[in-house]
Scaffold this active site. Structure first.
Site, PDB file in Angstrom:
ATOM      1  N   SER A 242       0.851  -1.186   0.000  1.00 33.70           N
ATOM      2  CA  SER A 242       0.000   0.000   0.000  1.00 33.70           C
ATOM      3  C   SER A 242       0.888   1.239   0.000  1.00 33.70           C
ATOM      4  O   SER A 242       2.111   1.155   0.133  1.00 33.70           O
ATOM      5  CB  SER A 242      -0.920  -0.016   1.227  1.00 33.70           C
ATOM      6  OG  SER A 242      -1.773   1.106   1.248  1.00 33.70           O
ATOM      7  N   CYS A 243       0.251   2.413  -0.150  1.00 34.15           N
ATOM      8  CA  CYS A 243       0.981   3.691  -0.107  1.00 34.15           C
ATOM      9  C   CYS A 243      -0.046   4.806   0.026  1.00 34.15           C
ATOM     10  O   CYS A 243      -1.046   4.656   0.726  1.00 34.15           O
ATOM     11  CB  CYS A 243       1.857   3.875  -1.344  1.00 34.15           C
ATOM     12  SG  CYS A 243       0.969   3.895  -2.920  1.00 34.15           S
ATOM     13  N   GLY A 244       0.158   5.914  -0.675  1.00 31.72           N
ATOM     14  CA  GLY A 244      -0.802   7.005  -0.626  1.00 31.72           C
ATOM     15  C   GLY A 244      -1.942   6.831  -1.599  1.00 31.72           C
ATOM     16  O   GLY A 244      -3.113   6.968  -1.253  1.00 31.72           O
TER      17      GLY A 244
END
Length: 286
Positions: A242-244
């Site tokens: 995941s990330c932004g």
């Protein structure tokens, strides 16, 4: 050398000899990208970055353009037919090509959107895809030519089929959080961003930590120990990147791939979707 991560001189020799990798013609793809001024919009700067200078023969792939425009979240994956059209017509590429992806990175990172494009190709069942280690900066550092001339390729037929095991849906992730054995979320954002808002029990492995001081990507044989130093076991079958907003998360999936763990999925909406749909579940750290 991993065929997924190519050195500049090795690629240059292939282009100059017969322009093939593993008996497949090479299609160079420039994925240069900058965050759009208006979230969710097509960023005209991406095209300008490509037009200004690129490796001769490279076509442009814009992750702000090849996406689901009807989604409320930025750069949501497109439908398979739309991806096939974008690649076949826009890039002049068939399933018989080997895609080699690079970009010009950012001030802090030598590569950025290349990982997202690499993941999209694999997501739509095209495994013959590599990333140029160090990106455009490494190419130029070797004294190799760049150009502002735009190549012209005939449209080709590209067939795409979604590989669901490489994608984690929001609903599945949230359901998992309510079990005794939830998904193990690995977050590619910087630690400060992760501390401000995070998925419960997630672990930060910043994308920036995946690069060596010389700008090259971490060596495949060092990936597992690097993740382990952050408390992450790459052999865990429940890992999710995941990330932004789903771009830098793909760098974690790529790192796992070159280390022999090719099926780490990406949470496409990442923190943008999670924060929007599960405000009450968002955590913070000191």
């Amino acid at each position: 050398m991993s065929c997924s991560l190519l050195k500049v001189r090795w690629l240059f020799s292939k282009i100059n000899s017969h322009n093939h990798i593993q008996n497949r013609p090479i299609r160079l793809i420039d994925a240069s990208w900058a965050l759009p001024v208006v979230p969710g919009s097509v960023n005209s700067q991406n095209k300008l970055l490509y037009q200004e200078e690129h490796i001769p023969g490279a076509v442009h792939f814009d992750i702000d353009d090849c996406c689901d425009r009807n989604s409320r979240y930025p750069r949501t994956i497109p439908q398979a037919d739309d991806f096939a059209y974008y690649v076949g017509v826009g890039c002049g590429m068939s399933n018989g090509h080997h895609a080699v992806i690079y970009d010009r990175g950012t001030n802090a990172l030598p590569l950025m959107a290349s990982f997202r494009v690499w993941w999209l190709f694999r997501l739509f069942n095209h495994e013959h895809v590599s990333i140029l280690d160090g990106g455009l900066a490494a190419w130029k550092a070797e004294g190799l030519a760049v150009t502002d001339k735009l190549p012209v390729f005939k449209p080709a037929e590209f067939k795409a089929k979604l590989q669901k095991h490489l994608l984690t849906a929001h609903e599945d992730l949230v359901e998992s959080l309510n079990t005794h054995d939830p998904m193990r979320i690995v977050d590619a954002r910087g630690v400060s961003s992760w501390k401000r808002s995070q998925i419960p029990d997630s672990t930060p492995v910043p994308m920036s930590s995946l690069f060596q001081p010389n700008g090259e990507f971490i060596k495949p044989e060092e990936v597992a120990s690097h993740f382990s130093s952050h408390g992450v076991d790459l052999s865990d079958k429940k890992l999710v990147a995941s990330c932004g907003s789903g771009v830098t998360a793909c760098s974690l999936a790529f790192a796992a791939h070159i280390a022999g763990h090719p099926n780490v999925p990406v949470y496409d909406g990442s923190m943008t979707e999670f924060r929007d749909r599960c405000t009450d579940l968002v955590k913070q750290s000191e």
